[in-house]
Design an enzyme around this catalytic site. Structure first.
Site, PDB file in Angstrom:
ATOM      1  CG  ASP A  30      -2.075   0.960   1.068  1.00 17.98           C
ATOM      2  OD1 ASP A  30      -3.224   0.504   0.937  1.00 17.98           O
ATOM      3  OD2 ASP A  30      -1.825   2.195   1.067  1.00 17.98           O
ATOM      4  CB  ILE A  31       0.839   4.233  -2.194  1.00 14.04           C
ATOM      5  CG1 ILE A  31       1.946   5.106  -2.750  1.00 14.04           C
ATOM      6  CG2 ILE A  31      -0.434   5.018  -1.928  1.00 14.04           C
ATOM      7  CD1 ILE A  31       1.661   5.674  -4.121  1.00 14.04           C
ATOM      8  CG  ASN A  87     -12.271  -0.610   3.712  1.00 12.61           C
ATOM      9  OD1 ASN A  87     -12.551  -1.152   4.783  1.00 12.61           O
ATOM     10  ND2 ASN A  87     -11.137   0.058   3.538  1.00 12.61           N
ATOM     11  CB  VAL A  96      -9.160   1.979  -5.193  1.00 14.28           C
ATOM     12  CG1 VAL A  96      -8.837   1.433  -6.579  1.00 14.28           C
ATOM     13  CG2 VAL A  96      -8.158   3.065  -4.799  1.00 14.28           C
ATOM     14  CG  HIS A 100      -8.560  -2.835  -2.458  1.00 14.68           C
ATOM     15  ND1 HIS A 100      -9.485  -2.164  -3.238  1.00 14.68           N
ATOM     16  CD2 HIS A 100      -8.422  -2.094  -1.331  1.00 14.68           C
ATOM     17  CE1 HIS A 100      -9.876  -1.084  -2.619  1.00 14.68           C
ATOM     18  NE2 HIS A 100      -9.255  -1.014  -1.442  1.00 14.68           N
ATOM     19  CG  HIS A 102      -6.967  -2.697   3.051  1.00 22.51           C
ATOM     20  ND1 HIS A 102      -6.195  -1.576   2.869  1.00 22.51           N
ATOM     21  CD2 HIS A 102      -8.165  -2.411   2.488  1.00 22.51           C
ATOM     22  CE1 HIS A 102      -6.913  -0.652   2.241  1.00 22.51           C
ATOM     23  NE2 HIS A 102      -8.105  -1.124   1.999  1.00 22.51           N
TER      24      HIS A 102
HETATM   25  P1  AMP Z   1      -9.759   1.610   0.150  1.00 23.27           P
HETATM   26  O1  AMP Z   1      -9.874   2.919   0.865  1.00 23.27           O
HETATM   27  O2  AMP Z   1     -10.198   0.422   0.950  1.00 23.27           O
HETATM   28  O3  AMP Z   1     -10.422   1.666  -1.224  1.00 23.27           O
HETATM   29  O4  AMP Z   1      -8.210   1.372  -0.068  1.00 23.27           O
HETATM   30  C1  AMP Z   1      -7.496   1.883  -1.160  1.00 23.27           C
HETATM   31  C2  AMP Z   1      -6.050   1.753  -0.793  1.00 23.27           C
HETATM   32  O5  AMP Z   1      -5.275   1.892  -1.956  1.00 23.27           O
HETATM   33  C3  AMP Z   1      -5.550   2.795   0.201  1.00 23.27           C
HETATM   34  O6  AMP Z   1      -5.041   2.161   1.358  1.00 23.27           O
HETATM   35  C4  AMP Z   1      -4.484   3.549  -0.580  1.00 23.27           C
HETATM   36  O7  AMP Z   1      -3.409   3.967   0.236  1.00 23.27           O
HETATM   37  C5  AMP Z   1      -4.080   2.512  -1.612  1.00 23.27           C
HETATM   38  N1  AMP Z   1      -3.490   3.053  -2.824  1.00 23.27           N
HETATM   39  C6  AMP Z   1      -3.973   4.072  -3.573  1.00 23.27           C
HETATM   40  N2  AMP Z   1      -3.171   4.269  -4.651  1.00 23.27           N
HETATM   41  C7  AMP Z   1      -2.183   3.351  -4.575  1.00 23.27           C
HETATM   42  C8  AMP Z   1      -1.047   3.037  -5.381  1.00 23.27           C
HETATM   43  N3  AMP Z   1      -0.764   3.742  -6.510  1.00 23.27           N
HETATM   44  N4  AMP Z   1      -0.239   2.041  -4.997  1.00 23.27           N
HETATM   45  C9  AMP Z   1      -0.496   1.351  -3.863  1.00 23.27           C
HETATM   46  N5  AMP Z   1      -1.559   1.582  -3.070  1.00 23.27           N
HETATM   47  C10 AMP Z   1      -2.393   2.572  -3.416  1.00 23.27           C
END
Ligand code: AMP
Length: 122
Positions: A30-31, A87, A96, A100, A102
């Site tokens: 995760d970024i 989520n 996103v 996914h 986590h």
């Molecule tokens: P959610 O809020 O459950 O949709 O989680 C989306 C996750 O994607 C968050 O924890 C972000 O930090 C992560 N994220 C967004 N962009 C990137 C990226 N380019 N590379 C890795 N993780 C990302």
């Protein structure tokens, strides 16, 4: 549906720290990590939310948990413990729209997981 950020990561159109890949799933760090270890496991098939999982997706979605545990064992934190979270939509905190899982580890995780008062209690 236009490509999400995560489809672009699958297609190597944007960079990510990929830690696992097979025919069905991809895992990458995760970024914006929320724990010492925080990575995401995604299906290669773009499924927008948990609500959009179809009958035919069930094996692929179950596979995400299998991959989480496999990587946890390989990285050495499986026995210590970890949390997996998926989520869904606004109240679930989804940002996103490509499902996914986590995977959070490396510290004692609190419960409940929210840091702000939930909207339903405002
Ligand atoms: P959610 O809020 O459950 O949709 O989680 C989306 C996750 O994607 C968050 O924890 C972000 O930090 C992560 N994220 C967004 N962009 C990137 C990226 N380019 N590379 C890795 N993780 C990302």
């Amino acid at each position: 549906m236009s490509d999400t950020l995560f489809t672009k990561i699958i297609n190597r159109e944007i960079p990510a720290d990929i830690i696992y890949e097979d025919d069905i799933a991809l895992a990458f760090k995760d970024i914006n990590p929320q724990a010492p270890v925080h990575f995401l496991v995604i299906p290669k098939k773009p499924i927008a939310t948990i609500n959009d999982i179809s009958e035919e997706d069930r094996i692929a979605v179950g596979h995400l948990s299998f991959v989480a545990a496999k990587v946890a064992k390989e990285m050495g934190f499986a026995e210590e413990g970890y949390r997996t979270v998926m989520n869904c939509n606004e109240f679930g905190g989804q940002t996103v729209y490509h499902i996914h899982l986590h995977v959070l580890a490396g510290k004692l995780l609190g419960w409940p997981p929210y840091t702000n008062k939930p909207k339903t209690l405002e």
